[in-house]
Design an enzyme around this catalytic site. Structure first.
Site, mmCIF file in Angstrom:
data_model
loop_
_atom_site.group_PDB
_atom_site.id
_atom_site.type_symbol
_atom_site.label_atom_id
_atom_site.label_comp_id
_atom_site.label_asym_id
_atom_site.label_seq_id
_atom_site.Cartn_x
_atom_site.Cartn_y
_atom_site.Cartn_z
ATOM 1 N N SER A 244 -10.228 0.100 6.699
ATOM 2 C CA SER A 244 -9.676 0.022 5.319
ATOM 3 C C SER A 244 -9.020 -1.110 4.833
ATOM 4 O O SER A 244 -8.770 -1.102 3.769
ATOM 5 C CB SER A 244 -8.623 1.194 5.370
ATOM 6 O OG SER A 244 -9.215 2.608 5.185
ATOM 7 N N LYS B 265 0.777 -0.979 0.212
ATOM 8 C CA LYS B 265 0.177 -0.076 0.020
ATOM 9 C C LYS B 265 0.917 1.319 0.044
ATOM 10 O O LYS B 265 1.949 1.363 0.760
ATOM 11 C CB LYS B 265 -0.986 0.032 1.282
ATOM 12 C CG LYS B 265 -1.994 1.271 1.411
ATOM 13 C CD LYS B 265 -2.886 0.942 2.418
ATOM 14 C CE LYS B 265 -4.099 2.272 2.511
ATOM 15 N NZ LYS B 265 -4.924 1.927 3.567
ATOM 16 N N SER C 286 -9.945 2.316 2.829
ATOM 17 C CA SER C 286 -8.970 2.952 1.556
ATOM 18 C C SER C 286 -7.950 2.164 0.978
ATOM 19 O O SER C 286 -7.367 2.573 -0.033
ATOM 20 C CB SER C 286 -8.262 3.932 2.542
ATOM 21 O OG SER C 286 -7.366 3.443 3.393
HETATM 22 N N1 GLN Z 1 -13.325 4.579 5.861
HETATM 23 C C1 GLN Z 1 -12.697 4.969 7.222
HETATM 24 C C2 GLN Z 1 -12.200 6.373 6.867
HETATM 25 O O1 GLN Z 1 -12.167 6.920 5.954
HETATM 26 C C3 GLN Z 1 -11.608 4.281 7.486
HETATM 27 C C4 GLN Z 1 -10.316 4.513 6.909
HETATM 28 C C5 GLN Z 1 -9.015 3.718 7.321
HETATM 29 O O2 GLN Z 1 -9.449 2.588 7.831
HETATM 30 N N2 GLN Z 1 -8.028 4.091 6.807
HETATM 31 O O3 GLN Z 1 -11.982 7.126 8.186
#
Ligand code: GLN
Length: 462
Positions: A165, A66, A141
């Protein structure tokens, strides 16, 4: 997973992975392909194998990183314009541990900029497409990492999970995704989102692979003071309750309602039946404090985001706006041009909830709700060994469907964020598909430090 040996060369494995990555270019999975360095490393490993020298447990295994993990190979951009051109002088601890076992990074994967999002549509480089339906989102994400594994380009990929995410994109693409216990794997060298909930984890195709990755990367790190001593490799992986051969699985009644897609509820029911048929006990639980999780998360996380993103000012990292005549303007223009709208939204919310007039009303209240959520999980795990819940209310949604509605996007996280607030581990497991062929995922949740038993127990659901 396929590991290089006398019969299959590392070079073959890496070449295949790179070819597939190019073949699937239209999915927009990678922000950088590490061709030259990956092939060089593969040849080195092959020559060691030929000479009969010892090689690592991940010898020649191609993986995807990532793009919020720091390493000198390629720019680390976190899919944000403001980090464009940033070459890291350091290597994240998790990356160093994987590379020490001779894994080979073939590319960096796309994400929502700074990991803010649930669809990978907030990336400066455009969205990644779902592995099963190109009109749908990859989830986020860590969308790029999930799709790289789902399309079989790589054997595994790294992810970060601050509020879902890893688990949500894993479930949108039909692979395993683990968010470990907070502090299990070092966060050193990973672009910080919200330091009190950020976790490093993986996408993999089997529980066995997940176990191997965990045993390689977990453990204390002097460079991250929140890391825990290595319980993972000292844990037997036996059921938490060894006096009983069978486990007690908690089902949260509050999640069984109309806001959850019928096909996901069906998948949960069928897994419950499977567990019952194997002699496990199902315990119905009410966890009312979880209803505060999303609101608490979207106060605590932006507060930490606002603080963590303050370091990007155009002076030290990556992109700098050209059109500034003095320092304040440099900050102003660099941050205005360099951040994505969602990044800016969180900076604004975060500074607001921390400001002197509103701290008690928002941040302090959210911190109290977080304590209630931690206690709720402790109570639940006094009644059951694991919980089984949906990962998200619906399968992968259409590209563009929620992109202009931040609240709808935040609601995606309603079932995932409470684990991060409580620091407990969650494993997203593939649990069938919808009639139209979209993957469905469920998450197994365990008490803190139960990661090994959690992975072990997930085999019961296959
Ligand atoms: N979707 C969640 C957010 O936007 C989680 C993001 C993540 O885990 N990095 O905060």
């Amino acid at each position: 997973m396929k590991i290089a040996n006398q019969k299959v060369t590392a070079e073959r494995l890496v070449r295949d992975a790179l070819e597939k990555a190019k073949h699937f270019a239209d999915y927009n999975i990678f922000t950088f392909l590490n061709e030259e360095a990956a092939l060089k490393k593969a040849r080195e490993i092959d020559s060691r194998i030929k000479k009969g020298e010892k090689v690592g447990r991940l010898a020649g295994v191609p993986y995807a990183l990532k793009d919020n993990f720091l390493s000198p190979e390629g720019e680390t951009t976190a899919s944000a314009h403001i980090l464009g051109g940033f070459n890291s002088p350091i290597t994240a601890t998790a990356v160093a541990k994987l590379e020490a076992e001779d894994a080979i990074m073939i590319g960096r994967t796309n994400l929502d900029a700074f990991a803010h999002g649930s669809s990978t549509e907030n990336s400066y480089y455009g969205p990644t497409l779902n592995a099963h339906d190109k009109k749908r989102v990859a989830g986020g994400s860590s969308g790029g990492s999930a799709v790289a594994v789902a399309l079989d380009i790589v054997e595994f990929a790294t992810g970060t999970d601050t509020g879902g995410s890893i688990r949500q994109p894993a479930s949108f693409n039909g692979v395993y995704g683990l968010k470990p216990t907070y502090g299990c794997i070092s966060r050193y060298g990973v672009v910080a989102m919200a330091s009190s909930t950020d976790c490093i984890g993986f996408f993999a195709k089997t529980p066995e692979d997940m176990d191997l990755l965990m045993s390689i990367t977990s453990g204390q790190d002097t460079k991250d003071m929140t890391t825990l001593p290595d319980y993972y490799n000292n844990d037997s992986g036996e059921p938490t309750n060894p006096s009983k051969r069978h486990s007690r699985i908690g089902i949260i009644k509050d999640f069984d309602n109309d806001s959850v897609a019928p096909e996901i509820r069906e998948a949960l029911k069928s897994k419950i039946e499977l567990l019952k048929s194997k002699g496990h006990e199902i315990v119905e639980l009410e966890m009312p404090a979880l209803k505060y999780a999303l609101a608490a998360y979207y106060i605590i996380v932006p507060a930490e985001v606002a603080s963590n993103l303050s370091r990007y000012d155009g002076v030290r990292y990556g992109f700098r706006s050209e059109i500034s005549s003095h320092l304040d303007e440099l900050y102003d223009h660099t941050r205005s041009e360099g951040f994505m709208p969602e990044n800016k939204r969180r900076i604004m919310i975060g500074n607001f909830v921390l400001s002197s007039g509103f701290y008690d009303a928002y941040f302090l209240k959210a911190a109290k709700a977080r304590t209630l959520i931690i206690q709720e999980y402790e109570k639940a795990f006094s009644k059951c060994d694991f919980l089984l819940t949906p990962v998200s209310p619906s399968p992968a949604f259409k590209l563009g469907e929620k992109v202009n509605d931040p609240v709808a996007m935040y609601l995606e996280d309603v079932m995932s964020v409470s684990l991060n607030l409580a620091g407990v581990p969650g494993l997203a497991i593939p649990a069938g598909e919808t009639k139209s062929g979209l993957p469905i995922g469920l998450q197994l949740v365990g008490p803190r430090r139960s990661d090994k038993t959690l992975i072990e127990f997930s085999r019961e659901l296959i």
